[in-house]
Design an enzyme around this catalytic site. Structure first.
Site, short mmCIF file in Angstrom:
data_model
loop_
_atom_site.label_atom_id
_atom_site.label_comp_id
_atom_site.label_asym_id
_atom_site.label_seq_id
_atom_site.Cartn_x
_atom_site.Cartn_y
_atom_site.Cartn_z
N LYS A 205 0.91 -1.28 0.10
CA LYS A 205 -0.16 -0.03 0.02
C LYS A 205 0.74 1.26 0.19
O LYS A 205 0.78 2.10 -0.71
CB LYS A 205 -0.94 0.01 1.11
CG LYS A 205 -1.90 1.14 1.19
CD LYS A 205 -2.78 0.79 2.37
CE LYS A 205 -3.43 2.04 2.88
NZ LYS A 205 -4.47 1.84 4.01
N GLU A 211 10.39 -4.63 4.41
CA GLU A 211 10.76 -5.99 4.06
C GLU A 211 10.31 -6.37 2.64
O GLU A 211 11.25 -6.89 2.02
CB GLU A 211 9.84 -6.95 4.85
CG GLU A 211 10.12 -6.79 6.45
CD GLU A 211 9.17 -6.04 7.19
OE1 GLU A 211 9.02 -4.92 6.79
OE2 GLU A 211 9.12 -6.31 8.40
N GLY A 267 -4.98 -2.18 5.42
CA GLY A 267 -3.88 -3.23 4.96
C GLY A 267 -4.66 -4.79 5.30
O GLY A 267 -4.79 -5.42 4.43
N ARG A 268 -5.03 -5.06 6.58
CA ARG A 268 -5.28 -6.25 6.75
C ARG A 268 -7.11 -6.68 6.63
O ARG A 268 -7.89 -7.86 6.58
CB ARG A 268 -5.57 -6.55 8.39
CG ARG A 268 -5.99 -5.63 9.24
CD ARG A 268 -5.74 -5.61 10.54
NE ARG A 268 -6.21 -4.63 11.67
CZ ARG A 268 -5.40 -3.27 11.77
NH1 ARG A 268 -4.56 -3.16 10.87
NH2 ARG A 268 -6.19 -2.61 12.60
N GLU A 353 -4.57 -7.51 15.46
CA GLU A 353 -3.89 -6.10 14.97
C GLU A 353 -5.13 -5.11 15.22
O GLU A 353 -4.87 -3.79 15.14
CB GLU A 353 -3.35 -6.10 13.66
CG GLU A 353 -2.56 -4.83 13.42
CD GLU A 353 -1.69 -5.18 12.19
OE1 GLU A 353 -0.44 -5.61 12.37
OE2 GLU A 353 -2.21 -4.83 11.01
N HIS A 384 -3.23 -33.81 18.15
CA HIS A 384 -2.21 -34.60 18.42
C HIS A 384 -0.97 -33.75 18.98
O HIS A 384 0.05 -33.99 18.90
CB HIS A 384 -1.52 -35.30 17.13
CG HIS A 384 -2.46 -36.40 16.72
ND1 HIS A 384 -2.59 -37.79 17.55
CD2 HIS A 384 -3.67 -36.29 16.04
CE1 HIS A 384 -3.65 -38.46 16.64
NE2 HIS A 384 -4.29 -37.63 15.96
N LYS A 504 9.45 -1.03 14.40
CA LYS A 504 10.12 -0.54 13.30
C LYS A 504 10.99 0.53 13.45
O LYS A 504 12.14 0.81 12.89
CB LYS A 504 8.94 0.06 12.36
CG LYS A 504 8.01 -1.09 12.05
CD LYS A 504 7.00 -0.37 10.73
CE LYS A 504 5.67 -1.08 10.66
NZ LYS A 504 4.99 -0.48 9.68
C1 G6Q Z 1 -2.35 -4.11 8.25
C2 G6Q Z 1 -1.30 -3.19 8.34
C3 G6Q Z 1 0.16 -3.86 8.13
C4 G6Q Z 1 0.29 -3.77 6.54
C5 G6Q Z 1 1.96 -4.07 6.14
C6 G6Q Z 1 2.13 -3.82 4.73
O1 G6Q Z 1 -3.60 -3.59 8.35
O2 G6Q Z 1 -1.51 -1.98 8.13
O3 G6Q Z 1 0.02 -5.46 7.98
O4 G6Q Z 1 -0.53 -4.25 5.70
O5 G6Q Z 1 2.66 -3.57 7.28
O6 G6Q Z 1 2.18 -2.71 4.60
P1 G6Q Z 1 2.32 -1.91 3.07
O7 G6Q Z 1 1.11 -2.66 2.26
O8 G6Q Z 1 2.25 -0.66 3.01
O9 G6Q Z 1 3.56 -2.58 2.66
#
Ligand code: G6Q
Length: 539
Positions: A205, A211, A267-268, A353, A384, A504
């Site tokens: 996003k 990462e 994001g989620r 989250e 198990h 972070k």
């Molecule tokens: C989700 C968070 C988080 C996000 C990641 C990736 O709700 O905001 O998990 O999706 O940090 O972020 P980017 O899509 O900006 O790389």
């Protein structure tokens, strides 16, 4: 509003005192037809919530709590695009992404649906070209491997859905997900892949996530090395899913291969946006539509159904009952379907989250518990591993059991065996095995205490016919909305995630230390020692 100040909360506290001595078996003794009375059948889902420590009065009071907390108004506010994510000043409109029935959705004077449809069409055209082999890589070969580079919300949802819908996947395409900045993840996925038939999706996003950008740069280098330094290859082998078009172009991605979304998609909650492109590539546009349709049907159900028979509301309220009145700390998600084995990990983010917060909407520290620890594993594997603790441990762990009547693989009697375990476990957890029962068996006396099962361990059983795109969409939306309801009643902001920031920032301070420079000394003694240990043991 503080939920503990409502009349319903007080009444629930009294009610808890009145019924805490009743076990699930007692409730069944008093209401032998609970299996019928506490089952909801809707949208192709069979939801049995009879094996819980509650009765009709509990449900009535929990619904009252939701009413006093003005839940229905809050649901409407989310769907119409109010800026309910106040700490980020954003609307929360993932429901608009899968709205297949409205003709317009006006938010702040703008109709959002045409732009949503435009991006979906762009995704459809692109994914069809890749799937039918007409989209060619830099050396003129069709794509065979798709690698999604993303993390968190830009990874967990699409990875879980692609895994869950494996039976619907294109037979000649592989779809992999690389999220971890640990180079082993990328190296493992790249091994054996031919760069000229590989397409990278950079899913981010913000297009700034450490990462993802690290993985994207390394993947770019891998590709360019293959093409002897020819930078032009990037345009054919990299596409981007992002809200940050400027950064994407700087990376070298062809502007026509940017699939956008908007800041009102969290994001989620983004897998039905452009972030779901890997899913569409894997299962095709028609199956993707069925997935959206499943989401949309659950969205409608959530929006239109009275609270007492509203599936996400009911499951959320039962969760609050255990979390806030019985003191349960965690909640297990136990899908009896191997294809759903990533579902608990996916829901960990959705739930933890969103609702792992301790400051309320007025900026005050909450005096009550909020989000539970979410965890789980596919059945029967979990049986198990950790079910011993579920059955005889000292913790109260409410659990959702999920299963499907039809398997995608009719193999001997595997499926009957799987489902017999699924049904048996909730029965064992609820009713246990008493000393009296044991005395009828020939058990040595000294072993009896170890073989007693107290029972009274609450579960919800969720069944459907088959794990298909439509049902999966409904299941995911069910949990998204459950999380919304709980967050609203706990009076917290479910759609921000400030708690992920500090780590972070500190990583940003520590990275230069690891790259070299003087011996540590800027941090606490433990951090300094860890930094030094790393420096001294690299070679
Ligand atoms: C989700 C968070 C988080 C996000 C990641 C990736 O709700 O905001 O998990 O999706 O940090 O972020 P980017 O899509 O900006 O790389």
């Amino acid at each position: 509003m503080n939920p503990t100040k409502t009349a319903a909360w007080n009444n629930l506290t009294d009610h808890y005192d009145q019924i805490k001595g009743l076990s699930i078996a007692d409730h069944f003794y008093r209401q032998p037809n609970r299996g019928d009375e506490y089952t909801l059948q809707s949208l192709g889902l069979h939801i049995d919530y009879s094996k819980h420590r509650l009765n009709q009065e509990t449900i009535r009071l929990l619904v009252k709590l939701a009413e006093e907390m003005e839940l229905s108004q809050a649901i409407l506010a989310m769907f119409r695009g109010d800026r309910i994510n106040r700490t980020e000043n954003r609307s929360v409109l993932h429901t608009a992404l899968r709205d297949l029935s409205s003709s317009s959705l006006m938010v702040a004077g703008e109709d959002l649906l045409p732009e949503i449809k435009r991006v979906r069409q762009q995704m459809e055209v692109f994914s069809e070209m890749v799937r039918d082999g007409s989209y060619l890589g830099h050396s003129g070969k069709p794509i065979r491997h798709i690698i999604n580079l993303g993390i968190g919300g830009s990874d967990l949802g699409p990875a879980m859905v692609c895994q869950a819908l494996t039976p619907y996947q294109h037979p000649h395409l592989t779809v992999d997900f690389v999220s971890n900045v640990d180079g082993s993840h990328l190296a493992q996925v790249l091994a054996g892949k031919s760069p000229d038939q590989t397409l990278f999706i950079v899913a981010s996003k913000t297009f700034t996530t450490q990462e993802t950008m690290t993985n994207a740069l390394s993947a770019k280098q891998w590709l360019i090395n293959h093409y002897n330094g020819d930078q032009k290859a990037v345009a054919a082998h990299f596409i981007a899913l992002s809200t940050n078009q400027e950064a994407v172009c700087e990376f070298g991605i062809d502007p026509k291969n940017i699939f956008v979304f908007w800041d009102w998609v969290g994001g989620r909650y983004s897998l039905t946006s452009a972030i779901g492109l890997s899913i569409m590539l894997a299962i095709g546009k028609d199956n993707f539509k069925s997935l959206l349709s499943g989401f949309h049907q659950m969205d409608r159900h959530f929006l239109q159904t009275p609270l007492e028979s509203n599936i996400p509301v009911l499951l959320a309220l039962i969760g609050i009952w255990y979390n806030n009145f019985w003191g349960a700390q965690s909640h297990a998600i136990l899908p009896y379907d191997q294809y759903l084995h990533r579902f608990p990990a996916y829901l960990q983010q959705t739930d933890m989250e969103s609702n792992g917060k301790s400051v309320d909407q007025q900026g005050k520290v909450t005096s009550y518990q909020t989000g539970a620890v979410i965890w789980g594993e596919a059945g029967t594997n979990g049986q198990h591993a950790f079910y011993q603790l579920l059955h005889q441990g000292t913790k109260l762990i409410p659990a959702d059991f999920i299963a499907f009547t039809k398997s995608h693989h009719q193999m001997g009697d595997h499926h009957q065996k799987l489902l017999s375990n699924f049904i048996a476990q909730t029965r064992a957890l609820a009713f246990g095995r008493t000393v009296e029962k044991l005395s009828q068996l020939n058990i040595p006396k000294e072993l009896v205490p170890y073989k007693v099962f107290d029972g009274n361990r609450p579960t919800t059983s969720i069944m459907a016919q088959q794990l298909n795109p439509d049902i999966l969409g409904k299941l995911i939306a069910l949990y998204e909305h459950k999380v919304f309801v709980q967050g609203h009643i706990w009076n917290i902001y479910s759609f921000d995630q400030w708690g992920v920031e500090l780590g972070k920032e500190l990583a940003g301070e520590i990275l230069p230390e690891l790259r070299g420079g003087l011996a540590g000394g800027e941090f606490d003694s433990s951090t300094n020692r860890l930094i030094n240990y790393f420096r001294e043991h690299q070679s």
